[in-house]
Design a protein around this motif. Structure first.
Motif, PDB file in Angstrom:
ATOM      1  N   GLU A 139       1.807 -38.834  31.571  1.00  0.00           N
ATOM      2  CA  GLU A 139       2.211 -38.408  30.391  1.00  0.00           C
ATOM      3  C   GLU A 139       3.005 -39.742  29.401  1.00  0.00           C
ATOM      4  OE1 GLU A 139       4.612 -34.647  29.906  1.00  0.00           O
ATOM      5  OE2 GLU A 139       4.782 -34.677  32.183  1.00  0.00           O
ATOM      6  N   ARG A 164      13.814 -35.796  28.051  1.00  0.00           N
ATOM      7  CA  ARG A 164      13.426 -35.450  29.322  1.00  0.00           C
ATOM      8  C   ARG A 164      12.345 -36.276  29.936  1.00  0.00           C
ATOM      9  NH1 ARG A 164       8.564 -33.156  30.835  1.00  0.00           N
ATOM     10  NH2 ARG A 164       7.587 -33.487  29.013  1.00  0.00           N
ATOM     11  N   GLY A 203       5.605 -41.693  27.278  1.00  0.00           N
ATOM     12  CA  GLY A 203       7.045 -41.755  27.116  1.00  0.00           C
ATOM     13  C   GLY A 203       7.786 -42.968  26.903  1.00  0.00           C
ATOM     14  N   GLU A 204       8.881 -43.043  26.315  1.00  0.00           N
ATOM     15  CA  GLU A 204       9.660 -44.107  25.951  1.00  0.00           C
ATOM     16  C   GLU A 204       9.949 -44.625  27.334  1.00  0.00           C
ATOM     17  OE1 GLU A 204      12.881 -46.056  22.935  1.00  0.00           O
ATOM     18  OE2 GLU A 204      12.041 -44.102  22.678  1.00  0.00           O
ATOM     19  N   ASP A 223      10.489 -38.391  26.981  1.00  0.00           N
ATOM     20  CA  ASP A 223       9.935 -37.978  25.894  1.00  0.00           C
ATOM     21  C   ASP A 223      10.927 -37.923  24.739  1.00  0.00           C
ATOM     22  OD1 ASP A 223      11.529 -35.828  26.363  1.00  0.00           O
ATOM     23  OD2 ASP A 223      10.085 -34.314  26.528  1.00  0.00           O
ATOM     24  N   PRO A 224      10.592 -37.739  23.494  1.00  0.00           N
ATOM     25  CA  PRO A 224      11.626 -37.809  22.394  1.00  0.00           C
ATOM     26  C   PRO A 224      12.950 -37.065  22.685  1.00  0.00           C
ATOM     27  CG  PRO A 224       9.420 -37.533  21.568  1.00  0.00           C
ATOM     28  CD  PRO A 224       9.561 -37.442  22.865  1.00  0.00           C
ATOM     29  N   SER A 225      12.844 -35.885  23.599  1.00  0.00           N
ATOM     30  CA  SER A 225      14.089 -35.168  23.743  1.00  0.00           C
ATOM     31  C   SER A 225      14.929 -35.648  24.962  1.00  0.00           C
ATOM     32  CB  SER A 225      13.758 -33.478  24.035  1.00  0.00           C
ATOM     33  OG  SER A 225      13.120 -33.474  25.286  1.00  0.00           O
ATOM     34  N   VAL A 277       9.367 -37.975  31.750  1.00  0.00           N
ATOM     35  CA  VAL A 277       7.864 -37.278  31.877  1.00  0.00           C
ATOM     36  C   VAL A 277       7.247 -37.316  33.215  1.00  0.00           C
ATOM     37  CG1 VAL A 277       7.787 -37.655  29.374  1.00  0.00           C
ATOM     38  CG2 VAL A 277       6.841 -39.467  30.772  1.00  0.00           C
ATOM     39  N   ILE A 334       6.264 -47.298  24.442  1.00  0.00           N
ATOM     40  CA  ILE A 334       5.649 -46.036  24.810  1.00  0.00           C
ATOM     41  C   ILE A 334       4.802 -46.459  25.789  1.00  0.00           C
ATOM     42  CG2 ILE A 334       4.099 -43.866  24.374  1.00  0.00           C
ATOM     43  CD1 ILE A 334       5.208 -44.114  21.407  1.00  0.00           C
TER      44      ILE A 334
END
Length: 495
Positions: free
Chosen positions: A345, A339, A347-348, A335-337, A341, A382
């Motif tokens: 979910e 973390r 996510g990148e 995810d953007p932080s 996923v 994503i």
């Protein structure tokens, strides 16, 4: 010090090996011309010696401005034999664009197809024109392989990106990276001794080069398709008995528009697609148009190489995904932080594999911006991974539309638009809006005219209201780069 015949992988290795093992086998076809492996090995050695005769040193760059033709594999192999670095140049570029690549790469020699002379800028280095002068030049050189030692982790080429966000960046691709890609391609898509394929995608692009040159690296035969026409491709598959063919979704769109029914192609057993996701509607047409042919859908980039592959056994069941990580590849979805996923979910996607680039040429800041300390490279996409590990591309990070504070993934809208019988192709982008921040806008290539209100009614039955475009714009064609990817940046700048 490396010695001739050492264990290091180089992209010249296959030409050398099959020049001895199967000297009479045909390596390359181009219309009425053909090269045996013995001739490819000999001519590439002559080219290597001719280049070294110009005073070039190990690691010097040689630019190649050329379309798909018989000489492309021998030039690539010759540059590698000489310990030099290939700089492939798109012949569709303008002279100023070519000048940037020549200057940024530091190329000392430019080899150019006479048909593309209009793209040649003023150049202080040595220019060799493919034609009579080229033949005389290599004929005058020694035929002995110079066996210049290179480290397999050194770059064999600098591949320039399309430059959709400013000046193009030079991607440093190593001998090891591409050699392993060739061998894995032989295993995955049947490109090897006795097998026949076609160079359909342009070889100046990363994927086009990888999947065409894989044939001569692994003992097969590659036929050169100089420019894509649906009839020409089908005729070449039939005439040359091609078995494995690499295409991009645009090729499938053009084949579908041209043919009511694809002629029977008894030798063809494998198709594999890349460059952009195959829309479900188009993929279903491919299954019907090529019965009995194994259809793969792979995903990757010039920087990362191949990242995932969806194999024929799951092609229908998992349509809409790009499969599992490819041989030797690890993926991380965050995810953007930062973390990681869980399944389901978004996510990148980051990947780590032996196929990754060495970095961007003379651009350490750009290299650092897309890589992690432990060796993962961002895709800029994503994705969602399901409970079986299949990965689906949701959209480019930069293409996500935020309208009224809600994320809209353009691909969700595009997939539904493509099910409308009047829509042949489409691209959905976000454009500035005073009220919503961004508004959803659809660009359409139509099969027939259709009113905006009819499209809106169709979509509202199938999509949440916030995903429905606020505007529809008909265009004759969507802008694309050499890989067939839609250039959404150009659409956003359309007045």
């Amino acid at each position: 010090m490396l010695r001739p015949g050492g264990a290091d992988l180089t992209i010249a290795g296959g030409v050398r090996e099959f020049g001895r093992a199967t000297p009479d086998a045909i390596a390359v076809r181009d219309g009425d011309r053909a090269l045996s492996y013995a001739a490819l090995d000999s001519r590439s050695s002559r080219l290597a010696c001719a280049l070294l005769g110009l005073g070039l040193a190990t690691g010097d760059r040689v630019a190649l401005l050329c379309g798909n033709r018989l000489e492309y594999p021998e030039i690539a192999a010759g540059i590698a034999k000489a310990g030099l670095v290939l700089v492939p140049v798109n012949p569709r570029l303008t002279a100023p664009e070519v000048a940037f690549i020549l200057g940024h790469s530091g190329a000392r020699v430019l080899i150019v197809d006479e048909a593309h002379g209009g793209s040649v800028p003023d150049f202080s280095g040595h220019v060799v024109w493919i034609g009579a002068g080229y033949e005389q030049w290599i004929d005058a050189a020694r035929a002995a392989d110079p066996w210049v030692a290179v480290d397999e982790r050194d770059p064999f080429c600098i591949a320039y990106t399309a430059g959709t966000t400013g000046d193009p960046k030079g991607v440093l691709i190593s001998h090891r990276s591409r050699s392993l890609t060739f061998y894995a391609s032989a295993l995955e898509w049947g490109i090897g001794p006795g097998r026949r394929t076609i160079a359909v995608a342009p070889m100046y692009h990363g994927a086009g080069f990888a999947f065409a040159y894989a044939a001569v690296h692994c003992g097969g035969t590659v036929s050169m398709l100089r420019s894509f026409q649906p009839d020409a491709l089908i005729d070449m598959i039939a005439r040359d008995g091609a078995q494995s063919v690499f295409l991009v979704p645009t090729h499938a769109q053009l084949l579908r528009a041209h043919f009511g029914e694809i002629p029977r192609l008894p030798t063809l057993d494998t198709l594999y697609f890349n460059a952009a996701a195959l829309p479900r509607v188009l993929k279903e047409w491919v299954f019907e148009a090529f019965p009995g042919v194994g259809v793969h859908e792979l995903y990757g980039s010039t920087e990362a190489g191949v990242v995932t592959n969806l194999r024929p056994a799951d092609a229908r069941r998992k349509a809409g995904t790009v499969g599992h990580p490819w041989f030797g590849t690890q993926v991380r979805i965050v995810d953007p932080s930062g973390r990681e996923v869980g399944d389901g979910e978004p996510g990148e996607l980051y990947s780590r594999s032996p196929y990754l680039m060495n970095g961007y040429h003379e651009n350490p800041a750009a290299t650092a911006a897309c890589t992690t300390e432990d060796g993962f490279l961002t895709s800029g996409d994503i994705v969602i991974r399901d409970e079986e590990g299949f990965i689906a591309i949701v959209d480019r990070v930069k293409d996500v539309i935020i309208t009224g504070g809600v994320n809209v993934y353009p691909r969700d809208v595009e997939e539904v638009l493509l099910t409308h019988p009047a829509v042949a192709e489409c691209a959905v982008v976000g454009e500035p809006d005073d009220r919503w921040g961004e508004r959803v806008v659809a660009y359409l290539v139509g099969r027939e005219p259709v009113a905006a209100d009819a499209l809106e009614a169709y979509l509202r039955e199938r999509l949440a209201g916030f995903k429905v475009p606020k505007q529809y714009r008909a265009v004759a064609a969507l802008p694309r780069n050499a890989a067939g990817k839609i250039l959404k940046r150009e659409l956003r700048s359309t007045p």
